[in-house]
Design a protein around this motif. Structure first.
Motif, mmCIF file in Angstrom:
data_model
loop_
_atom_site.group_PDB
_atom_site.id
_atom_site.type_symbol
_atom_site.label_atom_id
_atom_site.label_comp_id
_atom_site.label_asym_id
_atom_site.label_seq_id
_atom_site.Cartn_x
_atom_site.Cartn_y
_atom_site.Cartn_z
ATOM 1 N N CYS A 184 12.578 1.214 1.979
ATOM 2 C CA CYS A 184 12.448 0.832 0.576
ATOM 3 C C CYS A 184 12.519 2.054 -0.337
ATOM 4 O O CYS A 184 13.313 2.093 -1.288
ATOM 5 N N LEU A 185 11.699 3.055 -0.058
ATOM 6 C CA LEU A 185 11.623 4.229 -0.932
ATOM 7 C C LEU A 185 12.911 5.051 -0.883
ATOM 8 O O LEU A 185 13.352 5.599 -1.910
ATOM 9 N N ASP A 186 13.534 5.123 0.275
ATOM 10 C CA ASP A 186 14.818 5.830 0.379
ATOM 11 C C ASP A 186 15.889 5.133 -0.465
ATOM 12 O O ASP A 186 16.745 5.795 -1.072
ATOM 13 N N ILE A 246 8.037 -0.777 -10.097
ATOM 14 C CA ILE A 246 6.659 -0.993 -9.650
ATOM 15 C C ILE A 246 6.681 -1.568 -8.242
ATOM 16 O O ILE A 246 7.284 -2.615 -7.997
ATOM 17 N N ILE A 247 6.009 -0.872 -7.317
ATOM 18 C CA ILE A 247 5.996 -1.289 -5.913
ATOM 19 C C ILE A 247 4.555 -1.409 -5.425
ATOM 20 O O ILE A 247 3.859 -0.397 -5.296
ATOM 21 N N PRO A 248 4.064 -2.616 -5.160
ATOM 22 C CA PRO A 248 2.745 -2.760 -4.529
ATOM 23 C C PRO A 248 2.864 -2.551 -3.026
ATOM 24 O O PRO A 248 3.811 -3.038 -2.395
ATOM 25 N N VAL A 249 1.920 -1.827 -2.450
ATOM 26 C CA VAL A 249 1.978 -1.514 -1.022
ATOM 27 C C VAL A 249 0.650 -1.866 -0.373
ATOM 28 O O VAL A 249 -0.411 -1.482 -0.873
ATOM 29 N N TYR A 250 0.724 -2.599 0.749
ATOM 30 C CA TYR A 250 -0.471 -2.831 1.560
ATOM 31 C C TYR A 250 -0.053 -2.923 3.022
ATOM 32 O O TYR A 250 0.577 -3.890 3.444
ATOM 33 N N ASN A 251 -0.382 -1.880 3.781
ATOM 34 C CA ASN A 251 -0.118 -1.855 5.230
ATOM 35 C C ASN A 251 1.318 -2.255 5.569
ATOM 36 O O ASN A 251 1.567 -3.060 6.476
ATOM 37 N N ILE A 270 4.151 3.573 -7.328
ATOM 38 C CA ILE A 270 3.842 2.968 -6.029
ATOM 39 C C ILE A 270 2.329 2.822 -5.935
ATOM 40 O O ILE A 270 1.598 3.822 -5.951
ATOM 41 N N VAL A 271 1.860 1.586 -5.859
ATOM 42 C CA VAL A 271 0.422 1.320 -5.888
ATOM 43 C C VAL A 271 -0.045 0.922 -4.495
ATOM 44 O O VAL A 271 0.259 -0.166 -4.006
ATOM 45 N N SER A 326 7.528 -3.830 -1.080
ATOM 46 C CA SER A 326 7.551 -2.594 -0.291
ATOM 47 C C SER A 326 8.316 -2.696 1.020
ATOM 48 O O SER A 326 8.607 -1.671 1.645
ATOM 49 N N ASP A 327 8.648 -3.926 1.458
ATOM 50 C CA ASP A 327 9.461 -4.058 2.668
ATOM 51 C C ASP A 327 10.901 -4.454 2.345
ATOM 52 O O ASP A 327 11.691 -4.733 3.252
#
Length: 284
Positions: free
Chosen positions: A20-22, A6-11, A36-37, A90-91
């Motif tokens: 991160c995704l790689d 579970i990955i929260p993403v904001y800007n 990914i939210v 996410s970072d």
């Protein structure tokens, strides 16, 4: 399915989000879904997660109205299908064997598996880890809490949790929600396993993150109330005596920090109050 990431993403800056995704695509373990939210981002984060979801069917891109990191994580929790939960910021990024290492020791007698992490500060790098071990039952968990630095690092991202489907993050909190989730999860934990590896990389170089902000008094009052309740339950369940401060040290550090950092105009008054509280409970 074995694991839900579970990955929260904001800007999130593009280079960090892609890093991160790689790192998830590069995992040696493959039996996972990656939720990914996007919590109402106003930059290009939404388009990036859509790109990855088209590339890999295990990636699920969710777009929602901004509600905060707890709201984003809770959305992921509600739809997660995996037996185990893996939270990733996410970072941040993962070593290729991160999930495989966690899953290797995620057996029926444990509910939490811990790994070590590398912390990227501004200007330096530190690491934190554990010896390999298993702590089954209340007495063993209690010893682990009091004899290690586990309570110092109450974050969701250096570990995996068994998916109990009944625990969520407090959406009224913007600071300390991680620690509260960890405390509440411990109330439902039958065993903890630790791994002698550094497999998670946490990027703490962004000074605009929530940890560096100030917060209103009503949020702080709610925070202290829910922490008081969680700590009381933990002390009772784990039979932690009042003079064993390991559990409470960080709570009172949080009181001190909240009071002197959240009120710029009245800082001296709240600092005086916080010091009196800490003295009263023999923490200073």
């Amino acid at each position: 399915m074995r694991a839900s990431i579970i990955i929260p993403v904001y800007n999130t800056p593009e280079e960090k989000l892609r890093r991160c995704l790689d790192s998830i695509i590069d995992q040696s373990f493959v039996d996972y879904e990656c939720i990914i939210v996007d919590d109402g981002s106003t930059d290009g984060s939404g388009e990036i997660i859509d790109e990855y979801s088209r590339f890999d069917a295990r990636f699920k891109a969710i777009h929602k109205k901004n509600g905060g990191v707890s709201s984003a994580r809770n959305y992921g929790l509600k739809i997660a299908k995996g037996e185990w939960l893996v939270f990733v910021d996410s970072d941040d990024s993962l070593m290729p064997d991160h999930i495989a290492s966690l899953m290797e020791v995620a057996t029926d007698d444990v509910d939490i598996v811990m790994t070590g992490f590398r912390f990227l500060h501004i200007g330096k790098i530190t690491e934190h880890g554990y010896n390999s071990g298993r702590y089954i039952g209340i007495k063993s968990i209690r010893r682990f809490l009091l004899e290690t630095e586990f309570l110092r690092f109450q974050v969701p991202w250096d570990r995996t949790y068994r998916n109990k489907k009944n625990l969520f993050f407090d959406e009224k909190l913007s600071l300390g929600e991680d620690r509260l989730f960890c405390y509440n999860y411990l109330l439902n934990c039958k065993g903890i396993a630790t791994i002698d590896k550094i497999t998670y990389i946490h990027d703490g170089t962004d000074e605009t993150t929530l940890s560096y902000r100030t917060y209103p008094s009503n949020m702080n009052r709610h925070r202290l109330s829910v922490f008081k309740s969680a700590i009381s339950k933990l002390k009772k369940q784990l039979k932690i005596a009042y003079n064993e401060k390991s559990l409470l040290d960080f709570y009172f550090e949080a009181i001190y920090s909240d009071l002197i950092n959240s009120y710029n105009k009245e800082g001296k008054l709240f600092k005086f109050y916080a010091v009196r509280v800490l003295h009263k409970f023999n923490f200073l």
